[in-house]
Design a protein around this motif. Structure first.
Motif, PDB file in Angstrom:
ATOM      1  N   ALA A  37      44.565  57.639  23.856  1.00  0.00           N
ATOM      2  CA  ALA A  37      45.586  56.592  23.857  1.00  0.00           C
ATOM      3  C   ALA A  37      44.882  55.239  23.906  1.00  0.00           C
ATOM      4  O   ALA A  37      43.655  55.180  24.063  1.00  0.00           O
ATOM      5  N   ASP A  38      45.654  54.169  23.777  1.00  0.00           N
ATOM      6  CA  ASP A  38      45.091  52.845  23.995  1.00  0.00           C
ATOM      7  C   ASP A  38      44.629  52.732  25.451  1.00  0.00           C
ATOM      8  O   ASP A  38      45.237  53.322  26.354  1.00  0.00           O
ATOM      9  N   TYR A  39      43.579  51.975  25.655  1.00  0.00           N
ATOM     10  CA  TYR A  39      43.122  51.696  27.011  1.00  0.00           C
ATOM     11  C   TYR A  39      43.981  50.576  27.582  1.00  0.00           C
ATOM     12  O   TYR A  39      44.114  49.518  26.971  1.00  0.00           O
ATOM     13  N   ILE A  40      44.583  50.817  28.735  1.00  0.00           N
ATOM     14  CA  ILE A  40      45.441  49.827  29.366  1.00  0.00           C
ATOM     15  C   ILE A  40      44.611  49.013  30.356  1.00  0.00           C
ATOM     16  O   ILE A  40      44.030  49.570  31.295  1.00  0.00           O
ATOM     17  N   ILE A  41      44.527  47.713  30.123  1.00  0.00           N
ATOM     18  CA  ILE A  41      43.850  46.814  31.039  1.00  0.00           C
ATOM     19  C   ILE A  41      44.911  46.264  31.976  1.00  0.00           C
ATOM     20  O   ILE A  41      45.926  45.714  31.513  1.00  0.00           O
ATOM     21  N   GLY A  42      44.727  46.431  33.260  1.00  0.00           N
ATOM     22  CA  GLY A  42      45.755  45.998  34.184  1.00  0.00           C
ATOM     23  C   GLY A  42      45.200  45.474  35.490  1.00  0.00           C
ATOM     24  O   GLY A  42      43.990  45.506  35.736  1.00  0.00           O
ATOM     25  N   GLU A  43      46.109  44.998  36.318  1.00  0.00           N
ATOM     26  CA  GLU A  43      45.770  44.514  37.653  1.00  0.00           C
ATOM     27  C   GLU A  43      46.531  45.314  38.687  1.00  0.00           C
ATOM     28  O   GLU A  43      47.727  45.579  38.524  1.00  0.00           O
ATOM     29  N   LEU A  44      45.841  45.720  39.727  1.00  0.00           N
ATOM     30  CA  LEU A  44      46.449  46.412  40.852  1.00  0.00           C
ATOM     31  C   LEU A  44      45.878  45.784  42.111  1.00  0.00           C
ATOM     32  O   LEU A  44      44.657  45.803  42.315  1.00  0.00           O
ATOM     33  N   ASP A  45      46.762  45.194  42.922  1.00  0.00           N
ATOM     34  CA  ASP A  45      46.310  44.466  44.120  1.00  0.00           C
ATOM     35  C   ASP A  45      45.255  43.429  43.765  1.00  0.00           C
ATOM     36  O   ASP A  45      44.223  43.306  44.442  1.00  0.00           O
ATOM     37  N   ALA A  46      45.498  42.701  42.689  1.00  0.00           N
ATOM     38  CA  ALA A  46      44.630  41.602  42.235  1.00  0.00           C
ATOM     39  C   ALA A  46      43.254  42.081  41.774  1.00  0.00           C
ATOM     40  O   ALA A  46      42.352  41.280  41.579  1.00  0.00           O
ATOM     41  N   LYS A  47      43.096  43.383  41.566  1.00  0.00           N
ATOM     42  CA  LYS A  47      41.841  43.936  41.051  1.00  0.00           C
ATOM     43  C   LYS A  47      42.081  44.462  39.636  1.00  0.00           C
ATOM     44  O   LYS A  47      43.106  45.090  39.366  1.00  0.00           O
ATOM     45  N   THR A  48      41.126  44.202  38.748  1.00  0.00           N
ATOM     46  CA  THR A  48      41.263  44.634  37.363  1.00  0.00           C
ATOM     47  C   THR A  48      40.768  46.070  37.208  1.00  0.00           C
ATOM     48  O   THR A  48      39.677  46.413  37.668  1.00  0.00           O
ATOM     49  N   VAL A  49      41.573  46.896  36.584  1.00  0.00           N
ATOM     50  CA  VAL A  49      41.196  48.279  36.316  1.00  0.00           C
ATOM     51  C   VAL A  49      41.615  48.643  34.893  1.00  0.00           C
ATOM     52  O   VAL A  49      42.468  47.994  34.289  1.00  0.00           O
ATOM     53  N   ILE A  50      40.992  49.681  34.365  1.00  0.00           N
ATOM     54  CA  ILE A  50      41.382  50.238  33.066  1.00  0.00           C
ATOM     55  C   ILE A  50      42.022  51.601  33.316  1.00  0.00           C
ATOM     56  O   ILE A  50      41.515  52.396  34.120  1.00  0.00           O
ATOM     57  N   PHE A  51      43.140  51.848  32.637  1.00  0.00           N
ATOM     58  CA  PHE A  51      43.813  53.135  32.773  1.00  0.00           C
ATOM     59  C   PHE A  51      43.882  53.818  31.414  1.00  0.00           C
ATOM     60  O   PHE A  51      44.206  53.187  30.404  1.00  0.00           O
ATOM     61  N   LEU A  52      43.567  55.104  31.395  1.00  0.00           N
ATOM     62  CA  LEU A  52      43.657  55.902  30.169  1.00  0.00           C
ATOM     63  C   LEU A  52      44.462  57.164  30.438  1.00  0.00           C
ATOM     64  O   LEU A  52      44.165  57.911  31.385  1.00  0.00           O
ATOM     65  N   ALA A  53      45.468  57.406  29.607  1.00  0.00           N
ATOM     66  CA  ALA A  53      46.261  58.641  29.694  1.00  0.00           C
ATOM     67  C   ALA A  53      45.519  59.741  28.934  1.00  0.00           C
ATOM     68  O   ALA A  53      45.451  59.721  27.712  1.00  0.00           O
ATOM     69  N   ARG A  54      44.955  60.673  29.662  1.00  0.00           N
ATOM     70  CA  ARG A  54      44.092  61.711  29.074  1.00  0.00           C
ATOM     71  C   ARG A  54      44.798  62.530  27.993  1.00  0.00           C
ATOM     72  O   ARG A  54      44.198  62.898  26.977  1.00  0.00           O
TER      73      ARG A  54
END
Length: 248
Positions: A37-54
């Protein structure tokens, strides 16, 4: 192309990370094909993380058809240094009850026919990696500590047995796996962990127990049972991940 150092790979039951504010989506083509899938760039508690749906978005890619090499390659391209992999698993040993979370420290690979290495073509020399410890000890300790802070009980060790899927296992197969020393059974732990190791990315896993493995209870394993257990297990997993990210 450096975006952030931390990625979360979500499996069955974690196609979205609650509270993640989406900043961007990154489609990436790799030498090994298209990621799940597309890599989702996001913020969680003001921290940047990347999320990928396997399994893709929507959840349509079966375990044996996931392009693990493309998934890991894309994360490396985005500058990821650490991966937390979340996966639904079956519980084999008594401490791995449904809705429970485990932080495994070992793997036995029963899968077959998967593209399991980056080191097979155009090599200057044959390359081997040390896979004695398939999971990052440092990441595992941080996850265990985060679970304690979030008051979530986890089992801090365990051996994950990776089967081919997409069918569930027979009772005899689970008996063999238990004799081999497996505590958990899943379908996506390999080659994902080995590929991350080949790319020099620290990798740890959270195994969310969806059901007792075949033969451990009477009757058939039903999707209704799995979904009920995952609802609780993934809610706890989200809390654990938030506690982990808050301490970065």
């Amino acid at each position: 192309m450096t975006m952030t150092q931390l990625a979360i790979i979500g499996g069955t039951g974690l196609t979205r990370l609650e509270g993640l504010k989406i900043i961007d989506r990154k489609p990436i083509e790799t030498p090994f094909g298209i990621p799940s899938a597309d890599y989702i760039i996001g913020e969680l508690d003001a921290k940047t993380v990347i999320f990928l749906a396997r399994h893709g978005d929507p959840h349509i890619i079966p375990p044996h058809k996931i392009n693990y090499r493309a998934n890991i390659w894309g994360l490396k391209e985005l500058g990821v240094r650490q991966i937390i992999a979340v996966a639904a698993v079956g519980g084999i040993t008594s401490k791995m009850a449904p809705a429970h979370i485990a932080v495994p420290d070992q793997i036995i690979d029963y899968s077959y026919g998967r593209k399991h290495t980056f080191f097979e073509e155009d090599l200057e020399e044959v390359t081997h990696i040390d896979f004695t410890s398939p999971y990052s000890a440092e990441l595992r300790e941080k996850l265990i500590s985060a679970a304690a802070n979030a008051q979530i009980t986890v089992t801090p060790t365990g051996t994950y047995g990776c089967t081919q899927g997409p069918r569930l296992e027979t009772a005899a197969e689970i008996q063999r796996m238990e004799r081999d020393g497996c505590d958990l059974v899943g379908m996506t732990g390999m080659p994902e962990a080995a590929l991350a190791k080949e790319q020099g990315i620290d990798y740890a896993a959270l195994g969310v127990v969806a059901n007792w493995a075949a033969g451990k209870t009477e009757g058939e394993i039903t999707m209704a049972e799995i979904e009920q257990n995952l609802h609780k297990g993934m809610a706890d997993t989200a809390k654990l991940l938030k506690a982990f990210i808050a301490r970065l």
